[in-house]
Scaffold this active site. Sequence first.
Site, PDB file in Angstrom:
ATOM      1  N   PHE A 164      29.612  56.944  24.061  1.00 35.97           N
ATOM      2  CA  PHE A 164      28.432  57.246  24.871  1.00 35.97           C
ATOM      3  C   PHE A 164      27.653  56.000  25.268  1.00 35.97           C
ATOM      4  O   PHE A 164      26.836  56.034  26.180  1.00 35.97           O
ATOM      5  CB  PHE A 164      27.486  58.177  24.101  1.00 35.97           C
ATOM      6  CG  PHE A 164      28.091  59.500  23.730  1.00 35.97           C
ATOM      7  CD1 PHE A 164      28.518  60.377  24.705  1.00 35.97           C
ATOM      8  CD2 PHE A 164      28.231  59.861  22.403  1.00 35.97           C
ATOM      9  CE1 PHE A 164      29.077  61.601  24.366  1.00 35.97           C
ATOM     10  CE2 PHE A 164      28.792  61.083  22.052  1.00 35.97           C
ATOM     11  CZ  PHE A 164      29.219  61.950  23.035  1.00 35.97           C
TER      12      PHE A 164
ATOM     13  N   PRO B 295      29.870  58.153  15.335  1.00 37.77           N
ATOM     14  CA  PRO B 295      30.143  56.940  16.122  1.00 37.77           C
ATOM     15  C   PRO B 295      29.792  57.137  17.585  1.00 37.77           C
ATOM     16  O   PRO B 295      30.091  58.182  18.173  1.00 37.77           O
ATOM     17  CB  PRO B 295      31.650  56.740  15.926  1.00 37.77           C
ATOM     18  CG  PRO B 295      31.898  57.291  14.561  1.00 37.77           C
ATOM     19  CD  PRO B 295      30.992  58.493  14.450  1.00 37.77           C
ATOM     20  N   CYS B 296      29.162  56.126  18.170  1.00 40.36           N
ATOM     21  CA  CYS B 296      28.524  56.305  19.472  1.00 40.36           C
ATOM     22  C   CYS B 296      29.148  55.492  20.590  1.00 40.36           C
ATOM     23  O   CYS B 296      28.667  55.522  21.719  1.00 40.36           O
ATOM     24  CB  CYS B 296      27.048  55.936  19.371  1.00 40.36           C
ATOM     25  SG  CYS B 296      26.772  54.251  18.746  1.00 40.36           S
ATOM     26  N   GLN B 297      30.240  54.768  20.300  1.00 38.79           N
ATOM     27  CA  GLN B 297      30.777  53.868  21.322  1.00 38.79           C
ATOM     28  C   GLN B 297      31.174  54.604  22.602  1.00 38.79           C
ATOM     29  O   GLN B 297      31.103  54.048  23.692  1.00 38.79           O
ATOM     30  CB  GLN B 297      31.984  53.107  20.762  1.00 38.79           C
ATOM     31  CG  GLN B 297      31.612  52.103  19.686  1.00 38.79           C
ATOM     32  CD  GLN B 297      31.626  52.706  18.289  1.00 38.79           C
ATOM     33  OE1 GLN B 297      31.527  53.921  18.126  1.00 38.79           O
ATOM     34  NE2 GLN B 297      31.753  51.866  17.283  1.00 38.79           N
TER      35      GLN B 297
END
Length: 368
Positions: free
Chosen positions: A83, A79-81
Amino acid sequence: MADKQKDIRTVSVFSGAGGLDIGAINAGAHVIWANDMMKEACQTYRANIGDHIVCGDINEKMKELEGLSDISLVIGGPPCQGFSVAGKMDANDKRSQLIWSYLSVLDMLRPRAFVMENVKALGTLKKWEGTRDLLIQSMRKIGYSVNFMVLNAKDFDVPQARERIFIVGFRGDAAIVPDLYKMIGPYRKQAKTVREVLLTLDRAGTGNNQDRCRAKITLAQHPVLRKTPYAGMIFNGLGRPLRLNSYSATLPASMGGNKTPIIDENELYHQAEPWVDAYFERLVKDPKAPVNTVVPDYIRRITVAEAALIQTFPRDYQFQGSQSMKYTQIGNAVPCNLGKAVVKMVIDVLNGKSQIIRSCQTLSLEFD
């Protein structure tokens, strides 16, 4: 084909609805174990790919990996939220820490190669340079030649200008820095336009194009103008019109409401001039003019099926859960065709069909 797939025993983590996995399978991977913690995404994966997906927190499922052996490839997009420039960009966000869970999987399984996907910001922003470099250094420390590349999905048969980082590693000499940009070159393929892709579907609300988004479209009382009507904010919310003769902007996981992209059916089906172009010209001439125009009923938001095709999911892919969750799964996914290109590049190296091209970068192996 089946024998080749079995040669590339693959573990998928942070699998979501299966976008990267579909690409990997089409590239020749045989996914034997997958994981995600979103219930609806696991249901979608199970309905379309297989029941080898395990639902739950990867940190609580590590023991299940202990019995796996001879793993050729690990793939996944943590999950990238934490960054993302679309989020709070918080290094302490729990989702930012999951890149280290990915590293733990690598350390446990020691696959022949791996592919990790994330948002562009992790590869380009100074803010995240230290995090990225520490992650790559840690991957080298456990025995991988590693580098990263930032790719635009539109260059890999995806009708979407979606930029993402891919960190790729091969087990072996950690001092080798692969030149991934040269290696990925032969796998580039120009995408079809949004129009070409969407015209393969039935009209919205019929046949294979159900699940219409009902979020109302209204004009912004205080529009934010940019160079074109496809940027800025002409409509209320963050949903913007699609460029039908070009590529979509990045589809967000927040689709389903007023952040869902907008489409002009007269332009799509009848080659009419885009309504938004004329309205934009009116705004440019007099930005302070009162907004009293009604949005015509042929202006609508994209459907679930249309969003899925823009992400290059198979047309018959069956997403599970509520309409909102379907949009979320699609927006979170790695475009299938982009995933296929990257994984095919890796598998070709593993099968001896191509070689690692060394970068001119110099590398210090002094680990802290």
